[in-house]
Write an enzyme that holds these catalytic residues in place. Structure first.
Site, mmCIF file in Angstrom:
data_model
loop_
_atom_site.group_PDB
_atom_site.id
_atom_site.type_symbol
_atom_site.label_atom_id
_atom_site.label_comp_id
_atom_site.label_asym_id
_atom_site.label_seq_id
_atom_site.Cartn_x
_atom_site.Cartn_y
_atom_site.Cartn_z
ATOM 1 N N SER A 20 0.816 -1.218 0.000
ATOM 2 C CA SER A 20 0.000 0.000 0.000
ATOM 3 C C SER A 20 0.849 1.267 0.000
ATOM 4 O O SER A 20 1.834 1.375 0.726
ATOM 5 C CB SER A 20 -0.902 -0.006 1.236
ATOM 6 N N ALA B 226 6.907 10.566 5.149
ATOM 7 C CA ALA B 226 5.890 11.063 6.080
ATOM 8 C C ALA B 226 4.788 11.691 5.229
ATOM 9 O O ALA B 226 4.479 12.872 5.353
ATOM 10 C CB ALA B 226 6.489 12.076 7.042
ATOM 11 N N CYS C 248 0.173 3.262 10.765
ATOM 12 C CA CYS C 248 0.921 4.321 10.092
ATOM 13 C C CYS C 248 1.546 5.240 11.127
ATOM 14 O O CYS C 248 0.844 5.825 11.948
ATOM 15 C CB CYS C 248 0.032 5.138 9.159
ATOM 16 N N LYS D 257 -3.053 -4.800 9.442
ATOM 17 C CA LYS D 257 -1.643 -4.514 9.123
ATOM 18 C C LYS D 257 -0.915 -4.061 10.383
ATOM 19 O O LYS D 257 -1.266 -3.046 10.989
ATOM 20 C CB LYS D 257 -1.561 -3.449 8.027
HETATM 21 C C1 LIG Z 1 5.704 6.328 0.267
HETATM 22 C C2 LIG Z 1 5.045 5.270 1.084
HETATM 23 C C3 LIG Z 1 3.670 5.337 1.333
HETATM 24 C C4 LIG Z 1 3.032 4.356 2.107
HETATM 25 N N1 LIG Z 1 1.678 4.434 2.325
HETATM 26 C C5 LIG Z 1 1.054 3.460 3.028
HETATM 27 C C6 LIG Z 1 -0.371 3.476 3.194
HETATM 28 O O1 LIG Z 1 -1.089 4.332 2.675
HETATM 29 N N2 LIG Z 1 -0.937 2.485 3.937
HETATM 30 C C7 LIG Z 1 -0.189 1.473 4.494
HETATM 31 O O2 LIG Z 1 -0.756 0.591 5.165
HETATM 32 N N3 LIG Z 1 1.157 1.421 4.328
HETATM 33 C C8 LIG Z 1 1.781 2.379 3.611
HETATM 34 N N4 LIG Z 1 3.142 2.304 3.414
HETATM 35 C C9 LIG Z 1 3.912 1.171 3.984
HETATM 36 C C10 LIG Z 1 4.148 0.075 2.934
HETATM 37 O O3 LIG Z 1 2.940 -0.458 2.457
HETATM 38 C C11 LIG Z 1 5.012 -1.068 3.531
HETATM 39 O O4 LIG Z 1 4.347 -1.637 4.632
HETATM 40 C C12 LIG Z 1 6.394 -0.607 3.982
HETATM 41 O O5 LIG Z 1 6.893 0.428 3.151
HETATM 42 C C13 LIG Z 1 7.424 -1.752 4.022
HETATM 43 O O6 LIG Z 1 7.617 -2.343 2.745
HETATM 44 P P1 LIG Z 1 8.783 -1.891 1.690
HETATM 45 O O7 LIG Z 1 10.065 -1.844 2.471
HETATM 46 O O8 LIG Z 1 8.743 -2.914 0.624
HETATM 47 O O9 LIG Z 1 8.394 -0.525 1.212
HETATM 48 C C14 LIG Z 1 3.802 3.283 2.646
HETATM 49 C C15 LIG Z 1 5.180 3.211 2.380
HETATM 50 C C16 LIG Z 1 5.804 4.170 1.597
HETATM 51 C C17 LIG Z 1 7.285 4.039 1.322
#
Ligand SMILES: Cc1cc2nc3c(=O)[nH]c(=O)nc-3n(C[C@H](O)[C@H](O)[C@H](O)COP(=O)(O)O)c2cc1C
Length: 301
Positions: free
Chosen positions: A21, A70, A129, A164
């Site tokens: 997400s 953020a 979050c 989550k």
């Molecule tokens: C730019 C950005 C926006 C994100 N927005 C959300 C969100 O709207 N909802 C959510 O549950 N997680 C959000 N996440 C978290 C990611 O879904 C994920 O759990 C986290 O980044 C770890 O995975 P990764 O290292 O592959 O990015 C966001 C992460 C990033 C980097």
């Protein structure tokens, strides 16, 4: 014939690769690079009951082998989302997972109730979050609050619910058990780890919000450890994420106990990552003479 299909609470995915997400919009931005038909599921950016403008900028910055964000869950609100984003995703042969955010239990329930009659397969409830002042993490760091919101959301949900989890806790298994006790169908983990970066030349925080959520390859060992611990603690299926950039990364999560995986930050530096990972898992299975992906799920005890 290699079997890569997995089932999450009765929902069948053609392969275990999903998007994380907030890193893939609602699919449209990436559809020029990625054939969405080849993904197990698309997980949308978090959506709230009303539009949110997010945090002031700057709200993203790079770190060693990762990034801090953020964003503050900027989103168009459920009305526009249902009108624009769900019909777009419905054109593809992939499962649709809607990530839900809110500032209060009522906010979450309103969105969940609104989605009940939409053609959506799963709901992922973001109670983790670190970048919004109210709601979000307040539920995700307190087991009693997590159990209570899970129970409440379940009353309104027609689709299975993914809770989550936040890694910003002392004992992730306590949170996993609380979500299970509340009636969660699936767990996903990890959300981002709270971090900070300072711009020494400006003598200022790199992010306007001061702190941000850390993601990307640097967080992977923490995420794999947590997925393994949760897999030992509960009997719910797990969607693992945190730093996955290659098929080898994804396979670590699967062997630690994840039924499916989500790819997040990697989409920013390699827009083809999701499809490459799905193909890479299949190649690994062929090379290692694995017929069914279930032989790999939780293979490490
Ligand atoms: C730019 C950005 C926006 C994100 N927005 C959300 C969100 O709207 N909802 C959510 O549950 N997680 C959000 N996440 C978290 C990611 O879904 C994920 O759990 C986290 O980044 C770890 O995975 P990764 O290292 O592959 O990015 C966001 C992460 C990033 C980097």
């Amino acid at each position: 014939m290699i079997k890569t299909g997995v089932t999450l609470a009765g929902v069948e995915l053609k392969n275990p690769v999903m998007t994380a997400s907030g890193t893939f919009g609602s699919g449209a931005e990436y559809s020029e690079f990625v054939d969405l038909n080849r993904l197990g599921a698309v997980v949308t950016k978090g959506v709230a009951n009303v539009p949110w403008s997010g945090n002031p900028t700057p709200r993203v910055t790079e770190t060693a082998s990762g990034m801090l964000n953020a964003i503050g869950l900027q989103n168009p609100g459920i009305d526009l989302f249902c009108k624009r984003d769900i019909p777009f995703l419905k054109q593809y042969d992939t499962k649709i997972v809607v990530n839900v955010c809110g500032k209060s239990t009522e906010d979450y329930c309103e969105v969940v109730e609104r989605l009940a009659d939409e053609p959506v397969d799963l709901l992922e409830i973001n109670v983790s979050c670190p970048n919004v002042k109210e709601g979000g993490i307040a539920f995700g760091q307190n087991p009693k609050a997590l159990e209570a919101i899970t129970k409440e959301v379940k009353k309104y949900a027609k689709q299975p619910i993914i809770m989550k989890l936040s890694p910003n806790v002392t004992d992730i298994t306590e949170m996993a058990r609380a979500a299970e006790a509340g009636g969660a169908d699936i767990l996903s983990l990890i959300n981002t780890l709270t971090g900070m970066k300072i711009d020494i030349y400006r003598r200022a925080f790199a992010l306007a919000n001061k702190t941000g959520g850390m993601s990307g390859p640097a967080v992977k060992p923490v995420a794999v450890r947590m997925v393994y611990q949760v897999a030992q603690a509960v009997s719910l299926p797990i969607i693992g994420m945190g730093g996955i950039a290659t098929a080898e990364d994804a396979l670590e999560f699967i062997m630690a106990g994840a039924t499916a995986v989500s790819v997040g930050t990697a989409n920013f530096f390699n827009p083809y990552a999701t499809v490459e990972i799905a193909e890479g898992i299949e190649n690994f299975m062929r090379e290692q003479h694995v017929e069914d992906i279930h032989e790999l799920i939780g293979a490490v005890k």
